[in-house]
Design an enzyme around this catalytic site. Structure first.
Site, PDB file in Angstrom:
ATOM      1  N   SER A 264      -8.444  -3.043  10.350  1.00 38.16           N
ATOM      2  CA  SER A 264      -8.912  -2.366   9.742  1.00 38.16           C
ATOM      3  C   SER A 264      -9.515  -3.424   8.738  1.00 38.16           C
ATOM      4  CB  SER A 264      -7.463  -1.852   8.319  1.00 38.16           C
ATOM      5  OG  SER A 264      -7.570  -3.416   7.715  1.00 38.16           O
ATOM      6  N   LYS A 265     -10.961  -2.939   8.501  1.00 36.95           N
ATOM      7  CA  LYS A 265     -11.097  -3.271   7.135  1.00 36.95           C
ATOM      8  C   LYS A 265     -10.659  -4.445   6.234  1.00 36.95           C
ATOM      9  CE  LYS A 265     -14.901  -2.365   3.771  1.00 36.95           C
ATOM     10  NZ  LYS A 265     -14.213  -3.531   2.646  1.00 36.95           N
TER      11      LYS A 265
END
Ligand code: GLU
Length: 508
Positions: A264-265
């Site tokens: 994920s970011k």
């Protein structure tokens, strides 16, 4: 044989994550390998999730990667429009067709009624209540209500959605090209909304209708869509398109470098690497997320790295150009298990591609950086500098960071080297060396080296004693590429002047 037609179908809900780029890449490679067409379709039916600038970002990202589309919102094609928001009028008739054929139904339930049902079912011991073949009987829909009541509600303009009527206890089988047979019992699928009260289809209906109308032969997408696939298979069947159903290939997830779960970011922020191809500015918070492009990565390196996240050629070869990937790629060699993202490997790829570039190619990129730093240098000179520095660099930027001395006098001198290598008499010896160097007529690396070595011999000085001090004078550093090459490049005048300055400035 039918022509291969694949599509990349992003929703413009934010910046494209590298997982999305990989999906686009695999679709592109598959299309090229089979002489097929790649279609870009923007799935923007969910207006509430639309993010300004996201569509443009997707297009620019894929363009940077070299992924070209045969059809899409920009270049058009025979199956357009390629944006679902411009195809609004197409979907309703398919939803109505399903209702007419008893495969879907109108549902009038309000938010509160849906919530009530959930609470009721939970109380009765159902862990995750669903709108399905059992609960639908007690809700307000065209199955439970009389026909008159349904007509009345429609005439009164009551809001309704259309739900797919999922049968009880049937098996849906999908032969996924990556995962093999996937069998799902319909008891695990709820009566999904296929058409919303705002007059828009949901993802499921629009996706299937468009894949059919656009004559898509293979659906290659991320594993997160696997749970939707049985529903899509049912839609093909109920719409009478079974023989036209595309083949499915669900790609493995890209996993965090540490631990489990999807990359994920937040992982990128936490571990210090980009998860987006280009810089992205959040239109609301104005927060900037760094992209690979702006981080100094070559698109070829980025693509090569991505290709290997989930696929391998079955040989030790690791470096593949986009063209080579097009020839070598196959879905058979896509793995089933998640692929761990490896940031060091990503940098390694960049280093490999940097090394494979010519000095002129590198100079053109470095020149941009130099201009930003107000340095005007001749492109041929910059190219020679690149030749000296490329073996040590991972990014073009490293050549500026580590080779500033090629363009300006050293501002600082490395403390550690001074401490270890700058003796009380160093300035005297350097001054004598300076005199010898000043006599060189043909100021080439070989000549400078010869003079330097003769000087060492005559004065019985060891290389390891004087070379570091000489290097420190010219570059301010304790290490770097061949010093004689550096001297030749910066030239005689500059070499002599830097020795003078160092003698004056460096104090033990
Ligand atoms: N619009 C979906 C997405 O955002 C497409 C999924 C699919 O390829 O079917 O990923």
């Amino acid at each position: 044989m039918t022509k291969v037609r694949v599509r990349f179908a992003p929703s413009p809900t934010g910046p494209l994550h590298i997982g999305g780029v990989r999906t686009a890449l695999y679709n592109y490679l598959f299309a090229k390998k089979h002489n097929g067409n790649l279609i870009l379709r923007i799935e923007d039916t969910d207006q509430s999730r639309y993010v300004d600038g996201a569509e443009e970002y997707i297009v620019n990202s894929l363009q940077w990667c070299g992924i070209k589309f045969d059809e899409g919102p920009i270049n058009g094609g025979d199956f357009g429009p390629y944006k679902q928001s411009q195809r609004k009028d197409i979907y309703k008739k398919y939803a109505e067709f399903l209702v007419d054929n008893d495969k879907a139904y109108y549902a009038f339930d309000t938010k509160e009624e849906l919530e009530e049902m959930r609470v009721r079912m939970k109380k009765a011991g159902v862990a995750s209540p669903q709108y399905n073949s059992i609960t639908r009987e007690s809700m307000h829909n065209s199955i439970s209500l009389s026909e008159d009541e349904v007509q009345k509600r429609i005439q009164e303009n009551q809001k309704y959605v259309i739900r797919l009527k999922i049968p009880r206890n049937e098996e849906v089988k999908i032969n996924d090209l990556v995962r093999g047979w996937v069998v799902v019992n319909t008891n695990n699928i709820d009566d999904k909304v296929i058409f919303k009260s705002d007059g828009m289809p949901t993802y499921h209906l629009a996706n299937v209708v468009d894949d059919y109308l656009m004559k898509i032969t293979h659906v290659i997408r991320g594993e997160e869509w696997l749970p939707s696939a049985p529903l899509h298979v049912l839609l093909y069947k109920y719409l009478g398109w079974e023989s036209k159903q595309p083949k499915f290939a669900h790609l493995p997830l890209i996993l965090k470098p540490d631990g489990n779960g999807k990359l994920s970011k937040r992982d990128g922020d936490r571990l210090g690497f980009p998860v987006f191809p280009l810089n992205w500015t959040n239109p609301e918070t104005k927060e900037i997320s760094l992209g690979y492009k702006e981080g100094g990565y070559f698109p070829e390196a980025f693509i090569n790295m991505l290709a290997f996240l989930g696929w391998n050629p079955g040989t030790p070869q690791e470096l593949f150009s986009l063209n080579e990937l097009c020839k070598t790629f196959s879905l058979e060699r896509v793995g089933r298990s998640g692929a761990k993202f490896d940031f060091d490997k990503t940098k390694w790829y960049n280093q490999q591609y940097l090394r494979s570039k010519t000095k002129t190619e590198l100079a053109e990129i470095l020149q941009v950086l130099l201009k930003e730093n107000n340095i005007n240098a001749d492109i041929n000179y910059v190219a020679s500098v690149c030749e000296q520095l490329k073996e040590r660099a991972t990014f073009v930027k490293d050549m500026w960071d580590e080779g500033k001395y090629f363009f300006q006098q050293p501002r600082l001198y490395d403390e550690k080297t001074i401490r270890k290598k700058w003796k009380d008499n160093t300035h005297v010896i350097l001054n004598e060396l300076r005199l010898e160097i000043s006599k060189i007529e043909k100021f080439t690396s070989e000549e400078i080296e010869n003079v330097f070595k003769q000087f060492l011999e005559r004065n019985k000085i060891k290389m390891g004693v004087l070379l570091p001090a000489f290097r420190l004078s010219l570059t301010g550093l304790g290490m770097g590429p061949s010093l004689f090459n550096i001297a030749e490049l910066i030239g005689k005048k500059e070499t002599l002047s830097r020795i003078d300055i160092a003698i004056k400035k460096i104090k033990k």
